[in-house]
Design a protein around this motif. Sequence first.
Motif, mmCIF file in Angstrom:
data_model
loop_
_atom_site.group_PDB
_atom_site.id
_atom_site.type_symbol
_atom_site.label_atom_id
_atom_site.label_comp_id
_atom_site.label_asym_id
_atom_site.label_seq_id
_atom_site.Cartn_x
_atom_site.Cartn_y
_atom_site.Cartn_z
ATOM 1 N N TYR A 2 0.148 18.714 89.996
ATOM 2 C CA TYR A 2 -1.084 18.463 90.733
ATOM 3 C C TYR A 2 -0.878 18.673 92.230
ATOM 4 O O TYR A 2 0.184 18.426 92.763
ATOM 5 N N ILE A 3 -1.928 19.129 92.852
ATOM 6 C CA ILE A 3 -1.871 19.322 94.295
ATOM 7 C C ILE A 3 -3.184 18.819 94.881
ATOM 8 O O ILE A 3 -4.242 18.979 94.275
ATOM 9 N N TYR A 4 -3.083 18.180 96.030
ATOM 10 C CA TYR A 4 -4.277 17.612 96.661
ATOM 11 C C TYR A 4 -4.855 18.618 97.645
ATOM 12 O O TYR A 4 -4.160 19.089 98.538
ATOM 13 N N PRO A 6 -6.963 19.397 100.702
ATOM 14 C CA PRO A 6 -7.376 18.553 101.831
ATOM 15 C C PRO A 6 -8.857 18.630 102.173
ATOM 16 O O PRO A 6 -9.438 17.653 102.628
ATOM 17 N N ILE A 7 -9.494 19.780 101.970
ATOM 18 C CA ILE A 7 -10.902 19.904 102.348
ATOM 19 C C ILE A 7 -11.811 19.566 101.162
ATOM 20 O O ILE A 7 -12.791 18.851 101.304
ATOM 21 N N GLU A 9 -11.013 17.664 98.909
ATOM 22 C CA GLU A 9 -10.720 16.258 98.664
ATOM 23 C C GLU A 9 -10.670 15.915 97.190
ATOM 24 O O GLU A 9 -11.183 14.892 96.759
ATOM 25 N N VAL A 10 -10.056 16.781 96.414
ATOM 26 C CA VAL A 10 -9.792 16.477 95.009
ATOM 27 C C VAL A 10 -8.365 16.903 94.698
ATOM 28 O O VAL A 10 -7.813 17.775 95.364
ATOM 29 N N SER A 11 -7.789 16.257 93.687
ATOM 30 C CA SER A 11 -6.489 16.692 93.209
ATOM 31 C C SER A 11 -6.723 17.677 92.074
ATOM 32 O O SER A 11 -7.527 17.424 91.197
ATOM 33 N N ASP A 242 -11.380 25.620 102.383
ATOM 34 C CA ASP A 242 -10.118 24.959 102.040
ATOM 35 C C ASP A 242 -9.019 25.998 101.990
ATOM 36 O O ASP A 242 -8.915 26.769 101.044
ATOM 37 N N VAL A 243 -8.201 26.003 103.038
ATOM 38 C CA VAL A 243 -7.206 27.066 103.179
ATOM 39 C C VAL A 243 -6.156 26.989 102.066
ATOM 40 O O VAL A 243 -5.687 28.004 101.558
ATOM 41 N N MET A 244 -5.869 25.772 101.635
ATOM 42 C CA MET A 244 -4.894 25.593 100.550
ATOM 43 C C MET A 244 -5.412 26.252 99.274
ATOM 44 O O MET A 244 -4.704 27.005 98.606
ATOM 45 N N ILE A 247 -5.377 30.041 99.500
ATOM 46 C CA ILE A 247 -4.052 30.657 99.324
ATOM 47 C C ILE A 247 -3.674 30.695 97.840
ATOM 48 O O ILE A 247 -3.161 31.702 97.346
ATOM 49 N N MET A 250 -5.717 33.439 96.268
ATOM 50 C CA MET A 250 -5.255 34.762 96.702
ATOM 51 C C MET A 250 -4.010 35.166 95.924
ATOM 52 O O MET A 250 -3.914 36.288 95.433
#
Lengths: 306, 256
Positions: A2-4, A6-7, A9-11, A242-244, A247, A250
């Motif tokens: 899992y990864i959170y 940030p924008i 705001e969900v995992s 949400d840049v995360m 990425i 992509m």
Amino acid sequence: MYIYLPIAEVSVNLIILFGMGGAVGILSGMFGVGGGFLMTPLLIFYGIPPIVAVATEANQIVASSISGVVAHWRRRAVDFKMGTVLLIGGVIGSFLGIELFALLKNIGQIDLMISLAYVLLLGSIGSLIFVEGIRAIINKRNDKIAQIRKRKERTWVYTLPFRVRFKKSGLYISIIPPITIGIFVGILASIMGVGGGFVMVPAMIYLLRMPTNIVIGTSLYQIIFVTSLVTILHAYENQTVDVMLAIILMSGGVVGAQIGAFLGHRLKAEQLRFLLGVLILAVCAKMLIELVAEPQNIYVISDVLL
Amino acid sequence: MYYYSFIKTLIVALVCIGFSFTNYASANEVEADLVVQLDDPHIQIGSNFFGEELLIFGAFNSGDLSKSDIIIKVRGTSKSISIREKVKKYGIWVNSEDTIIDNVPSYYAIYSNRNIQRITAQDFLEENQIGLEYLKFISNEKNQTPSIYKEIIKKNKEEGIFIEKYTGVRIVGDKLFRASVQLPKDINEGSYEVTIYFFDDQKLVDRDTSRVFVNKTLAGKYIYTQANERPLLYGIICVVIAWIAGLSVAGLSRAR
């Protein structure tokens, strides 16, 4: 894993998201479509807030369009002048679209609007591709060759003022139609998080009568700048990029597109088109069901941001 | 993970033993009625955060153990939320006008050793907002609010943001208690207030208030602040990343 985000705001599950990026990448590699119109609904189904899905997908399309345009550019299959005229429209459209987006967000109807726009667009595009696919398969069986319309046929488009010569496309037409197409695509990009190639390409072929071989390169060229602008505008106005997430998508998309390009050569074009049509209609149906069916939660609760 | 929780339990056990000693030692002096220790007053939400537990333990001075009760209240920062009812219009479900509700906790948990209604009088619970039904929300609209409040509580309960657990506090021996409060994965940042109430025979003997700080860790927090404080720069960086990604993919495919 899992990864959170940030924008958003969900995992989220990294592998699922990477897989989604990959799957849509395969499709875009196979069919030569951008994939935004499939990716955004998938992200929404997965639980990413629609406004974040739209803005982040625009960001991803920037990357996939750049990698796509280079091949066309090397073959000199881009009409930069026409692309720039389309882009002027695209810039106007993006600003209009972002304003509309902000307005709908303020009255709490943006999620509905995104869904409705998708149902409408996926429904019409899906049925067109589907019918076309079936027709192609039947024609092939009957050994018929599909009729191609005469290119130089004159239409109302040629009667408009402000005519400009486009050397590459071999056209001498008014700039009003390409700007109008650009505006429409810009609005689509900012509200739906799509590149809009599926609208622009047919419009360029049938309305502007551009040569088919430079259409895709030119539309990609326009899409790069419009989606870049849309990404910046969404980040600036709504803080929803949400840049995360971008990425992850992509990187999944890159892997997928390579596989897709490989697979695409092995399958028959008509079958591919038929498959794509089915897929688009399926996503459209799911979206429609969510609009019409009794919602699980009759109340929509969201934080008020100060 | 298991190793970690084992160490945690060990520490708790040791501290508890420590507490009981100090209590015995000071038995004849002026006694504190309630001593509380939080395991970790700083909680970090990392990129792989999927829920954490807050360990609370302490000692109380009971006259009659069967009449002693502990209630733990954990409350996050208050926020305003907007709630819209979906109504069917032209065959599709559309959001109606929104109602703004203020003073909604971003997190709220009640842990106790038995049903709070039996622990003390309703007036006290109401006054101190102990229990989900006693949460005081503020709304500008008067009509329909009870059903909306119910809906907010229901939704937050489903997400584990509101918790009511009447078996959450374990009383160990005759002086010690411990509880492990669940913090869900989509928790908000901020300062959380932890209040522990100690009742003896339905009367409040002592209370202890402390704070827990929940922070988002580096990457996540950094991205969030950049996106909100320098939105234009953030947007441009997002686009630059996409350009670099796109160009490098194009470069790779050319190399082949």
